[in-house]
Motif scaffolding. Sequence first.
Motif, PDB file in Angstrom:
ATOM      1  N   ALA A  91     -13.438   7.866   1.611  1.00 48.44           N
ATOM      2  CA  ALA A  91     -13.166   6.564   1.151  1.00 48.44           C
ATOM      3  C   ALA A  91     -13.764   6.380  -0.447  1.00 48.44           C
ATOM      4  O   ALA A  91     -13.118   5.936  -1.352  1.00 48.44           O
ATOM      5  CB  ALA A  91     -13.554   5.408   2.101  1.00 48.44           C
ATOM      6  N   ILE A  92     -15.063   6.913  -0.343  1.00 48.84           N
ATOM      7  CA  ILE A  92     -15.709   6.548  -1.644  1.00 48.84           C
ATOM      8  C   ILE A  92     -15.225   7.408  -2.796  1.00 48.84           C
ATOM      9  O   ILE A  92     -14.848   6.876  -3.946  1.00 48.84           O
ATOM     10  CB  ILE A  92     -17.304   6.968  -1.350  1.00 48.84           C
ATOM     11  N   GLU A  93     -14.824   8.714  -2.575  1.00 50.08           N
ATOM     12  CA  GLU A  93     -14.535   9.757  -3.509  1.00 50.08           C
ATOM     13  C   GLU A  93     -12.932   9.285  -4.103  1.00 50.08           C
ATOM     14  O   GLU A  93     -12.497   9.586  -5.041  1.00 50.08           O
ATOM     15  CB  GLU A  93     -14.791  11.077  -3.221  1.00 50.08           C
ATOM     16  N   THR A  94     -12.286   8.763  -3.090  1.00 46.36           N
ATOM     17  CA  THR A  94     -10.873   8.471  -3.492  1.00 46.36           C
ATOM     18  C   THR A  94     -10.420   6.986  -4.061  1.00 46.36           C
ATOM     19  O   THR A  94      -9.582   6.709  -4.409  1.00 46.36           O
ATOM     20  CB  THR A  94     -10.009   8.776  -2.520  1.00 46.36           C
ATOM     21  N   GLY A  95     -11.702   6.079  -3.755  1.00 48.43           N
ATOM     22  CA  GLY A  95     -11.421   4.718  -3.827  1.00 48.43           C
ATOM     23  C   GLY A  95     -10.232   4.092  -3.148  1.00 48.43           C
ATOM     24  O   GLY A  95      -9.515   3.232  -3.610  1.00 48.43           O
ATOM     25  N   SER A  96     -10.327   4.602  -1.719  1.00 49.82           N
ATOM     26  CA  SER A  96      -9.163   4.257  -0.708  1.00 49.82           C
ATOM     27  C   SER A  96      -9.795   3.648   0.304  1.00 49.82           C
ATOM     28  O   SER A  96     -10.926   3.994   0.660  1.00 49.82           O
ATOM     29  CB  SER A  96      -8.307   5.512  -0.530  1.00 49.82           C
ATOM     30  N   TYR A  97      -8.860   2.659   1.098  1.00 48.76           N
ATOM     31  CA  TYR A  97      -9.419   2.514   2.437  1.00 48.76           C
ATOM     32  C   TYR A  97      -9.074   3.663   3.312  1.00 48.76           C
ATOM     33  O   TYR A  97      -8.190   4.415   2.859  1.00 48.76           O
ATOM     34  CB  TYR A  97      -8.413   1.362   2.941  1.00 48.76           C
ATOM     35  N   VAL A  98      -9.780   3.794   4.155  1.00 50.92           N
ATOM     36  CA  VAL A  98      -9.789   4.716   5.275  1.00 50.92           C
ATOM     37  C   VAL A  98      -9.666   4.207   6.682  1.00 50.92           C
ATOM     38  O   VAL A  98     -10.525   3.349   7.022  1.00 50.92           O
ATOM     39  CB  VAL A  98     -10.657   6.076   5.267  1.00 50.92           C
ATOM     40  N   PHE A 125       0.833  -1.281   0.025  1.00 49.95           N
ATOM     41  CA  PHE A 125      -0.108  -0.042  -0.047  1.00 49.95           C
ATOM     42  C   PHE A 125       0.945   1.330  -0.153  1.00 49.95           C
ATOM     43  O   PHE A 125       2.013   1.150   0.220  1.00 49.95           O
ATOM     44  CB  PHE A 125      -0.796   0.201   1.349  1.00 49.95           C
ATOM     45  N   THR A 126       0.109   2.512  -0.336  1.00 53.05           N
ATOM     46  CA  THR A 126       0.899   3.560   0.028  1.00 53.05           C
ATOM     47  C   THR A 126      -0.198   4.397   0.924  1.00 53.05           C
ATOM     48  O   THR A 126      -1.407   4.429   0.797  1.00 53.05           O
ATOM     49  CB  THR A 126       0.905   4.309  -1.343  1.00 53.05           C
ATOM     50  N   LEU A 127       0.352   4.806   2.116  1.00 51.94           N
ATOM     51  CA  LEU A 127      -0.276   5.510   3.132  1.00 51.94           C
ATOM     52  C   LEU A 127      -0.352   7.149   3.067  1.00 51.94           C
ATOM     53  O   LEU A 127       0.746   7.712   2.417  1.00 51.94           O
ATOM     54  CB  LEU A 127       0.355   5.116   4.309  1.00 51.94           C
ATOM     55  N   GLY A 128      -1.593   7.511   2.876  1.00 58.07           N
ATOM     56  CA  GLY A 128      -1.653   8.920   2.946  1.00 58.07           C
ATOM     57  C   GLY A 128      -2.086   9.604   4.527  1.00 58.07           C
ATOM     58  O   GLY A 128      -2.825   8.652   5.382  1.00 58.07           O
ATOM     59  N   PHE A 129      -1.636  10.756   4.724  1.00 56.94           N
ATOM     60  CA  PHE A 129      -1.583  11.272   5.991  1.00 56.94           C
ATOM     61  C   PHE A 129      -2.800  12.372   5.927  1.00 56.94           C
ATOM     62  O   PHE A 129      -2.697  13.260   5.307  1.00 56.94           O
ATOM     63  CB  PHE A 129      -0.264  11.694   6.469  1.00 56.94           C
ATOM     64  N   THR A 135      -3.271   4.746  -1.094  1.00 56.83           N
ATOM     65  CA  THR A 135      -4.463   3.572  -1.445  1.00 56.83           C
ATOM     66  C   THR A 135      -5.035   3.411   0.055  1.00 56.83           C
ATOM     67  O   THR A 135      -5.917   2.529   0.212  1.00 56.83           O
ATOM     68  CB  THR A 135      -3.753   2.455  -1.785  1.00 56.83           C
ATOM     69  N   LEU A 136      -4.313   3.880   1.183  1.00 52.29           N
ATOM     70  CA  LEU A 136      -4.837   3.735   2.513  1.00 52.29           C
ATOM     71  C   LEU A 136      -4.502   5.043   3.132  1.00 52.29           C
ATOM     72  O   LEU A 136      -3.422   5.457   3.176  1.00 52.29           O
ATOM     73  CB  LEU A 136      -4.138   2.664   3.010  1.00 52.29           C
ATOM     74  N   ILE A 137      -5.731   5.831   3.480  1.00 51.04           N
ATOM     75  CA  ILE A 137      -5.416   7.044   4.028  1.00 51.04           C
ATOM     76  C   ILE A 137      -5.832   6.994   5.931  1.00 51.04           C
ATOM     77  O   ILE A 137      -6.831   6.388   6.120  1.00 51.04           O
ATOM     78  CB  ILE A 137      -6.484   8.244   3.526  1.00 51.04           C
ATOM     79  N   ALA A 138      -4.868   7.414   6.592  1.00 52.38           N
ATOM     80  CA  ALA A 138      -5.048   7.333   7.909  1.00 52.38           C
ATOM     81  C   ALA A 138      -5.567   8.754   8.584  1.00 52.38           C
ATOM     82  O   ALA A 138      -5.188   9.902   8.089  1.00 52.38           O
ATOM     83  CB  ALA A 138      -3.659   7.158   8.543  1.00 52.38           C
ATOM     84  N   PRO A 192     -12.040  17.706   1.265  1.00 49.57           N
ATOM     85  CA  PRO A 192     -11.601  16.534  -0.011  1.00 49.57           C
ATOM     86  C   PRO A 192     -10.640  16.856  -0.803  1.00 49.57           C
ATOM     87  O   PRO A 192     -10.025  15.746  -1.382  1.00 49.57           O
ATOM     88  CB  PRO A 192     -13.284  16.739  -0.872  1.00 49.57           C
ATOM     89  N   LYS A 193     -10.192  18.259  -0.880  1.00 52.08           N
ATOM     90  CA  LYS A 193      -9.031  18.413  -1.923  1.00 52.08           C
ATOM     91  C   LYS A 193      -7.773  17.614  -1.271  1.00 52.08           C
ATOM     92  O   LYS A 193      -6.818  17.425  -2.311  1.00 52.08           O
ATOM     93  CB  LYS A 193      -9.095  19.908  -1.939  1.00 52.08           C
ATOM     94  N   LEU A 194      -7.599  17.729   0.063  1.00 54.88           N
ATOM     95  CA  LEU A 194      -6.503  17.035   0.763  1.00 54.88           C
ATOM     96  C   LEU A 194      -6.607  15.630   0.320  1.00 54.88           C
ATOM     97  O   LEU A 194      -5.533  14.946  -0.401  1.00 54.88           O
ATOM     98  CB  LEU A 194      -6.384  17.328   1.952  1.00 54.88           C
ATOM     99  N   PHE A 195      -7.677  15.023   0.334  1.00 51.84           N
ATOM    100  CA  PHE A 195      -7.768  13.476   0.218  1.00 51.84           C
ATOM    101  C   PHE A 195      -7.573  12.970  -1.323  1.00 51.84           C
ATOM    102  O   PHE A 195      -6.952  12.121  -1.803  1.00 51.84           O
ATOM    103  CB  PHE A 195      -8.925  12.881   0.860  1.00 51.84           C
ATOM    104  N   ASN A 196      -8.148  14.150  -2.312  1.00 54.90           N
ATOM    105  CA  ASN A 196      -7.948  13.688  -3.686  1.00 54.90           C
ATOM    106  C   ASN A 196      -6.270  14.007  -3.974  1.00 54.90           C
ATOM    107  O   ASN A 196      -6.111  13.254  -4.635  1.00 54.90           O
ATOM    108  CB  ASN A 196      -8.965  14.949  -4.485  1.00 54.90           C
ATOM    109  N   SER A 197      -5.855  14.884  -3.312  1.00 51.20           N
ATOM    110  CA  SER A 197      -4.373  14.899  -3.791  1.00 51.20           C
ATOM    111  C   SER A 197      -3.547  13.860  -3.319  1.00 51.20           C
ATOM    112  O   SER A 197      -2.755  13.252  -4.031  1.00 51.20           O
ATOM    113  CB  SER A 197      -3.806  16.173  -2.883  1.00 51.20           C
ATOM    114  N   LEU A 198      -3.909  13.219  -2.263  1.00 51.63           N
ATOM    115  CA  LEU A 198      -3.470  12.158  -1.603  1.00 51.63           C
ATOM    116  C   LEU A 198      -3.526  11.000  -2.591  1.00 51.63           C
ATOM    117  O   LEU A 198      -2.616  10.034  -2.755  1.00 51.63           O
ATOM    118  CB  LEU A 198      -3.694  11.805  -0.268  1.00 51.63           C
ATOM    119  N   ALA A 199      -4.799  10.692  -2.890  1.00 52.75           N
ATOM    120  CA  ALA A 199      -5.033   9.373  -3.839  1.00 52.75           C
ATOM    121  C   ALA A 199      -4.607   9.576  -5.284  1.00 52.75           C
ATOM    122  O   ALA A 199      -3.950   8.709  -5.825  1.00 52.75           O
ATOM    123  CB  ALA A 199      -6.551   9.385  -3.979  1.00 52.75           C
TER     124      ALA A 199
END
Length: 274
Positions: free
Chosen positions: A196-203, A146-150, A171-174, A159-166
Amino acid sequence: MKIAAIQMRSGLDPEANLAALEPMLAEAAAAGARYVLTPEVTMIFPENRDQLASVAAPFEDHPQLRRIGELARQYGIFIHIGSLAVPLEDGRFANRSVLFGPDGAICATYDKIHLFDADIAGLNAYKESATYRGGDVAVTAPLGEFTLGFAICYDMRFPKLFNSLASSGATLIAVPAAFTVPTGQAHWDVLLRARAIETGSYVIAAAQGGTHANGRATYGHSVIIDPWGRIVAQLAHDEPGVLLADISAGLVEEVRGRIPALANARNFAPPQPL
């Protein structure tokens, strides 16, 4: 990969908080977790800025972090301290997240970007920026397959931050947090599921819970959400505890293939004044 979120009720004594954390880290490691996340303000949940200043240790050779590094190496796992207050040169603090690798070394840090400054009618103004200085860099780090987002707490409303991370590979955001009870009841699950839905990532969201020594009450309900927005594990209370779940990198790929929102995103001009 098996991951774990630790729910805490941190108080005003960093050593007491560390003592409460250690057996839960041991429990998570014994259950097979390769990555463990703790909440926001893990090491001290201050009553006020003066109280925080009296106990917050410098980041270099920080005594509690030094012990966390030893535990990460002992268990051979990633340990992610959701956040702790780090003194800065201007008299304020960074709300800093720290990731330790299985070798016990720090492999990434992140300073909380978004700070809660609000003047609400009928209530005292709350100005987080008077105590903390916001970060200005989004962070990702490798985490096995995985790649972890902070992110930290209030960040989940942006949401802009989460979109940037994804978009940068996360693929996993803490989301370590110390969410209040009223906002937790109204917004906790829905915001985290939306991210989680908008980035397709685990949260994964590790929370503080219950009534703390500083008089504040936090919501708890630590949760792990899959890329489809399903809650796969949750603590349905505000008591300290360990939450475990197995996650799959393949599911991230599958969901992003079914709904390629990241790939389909376009830049656009803002609305023009009428």
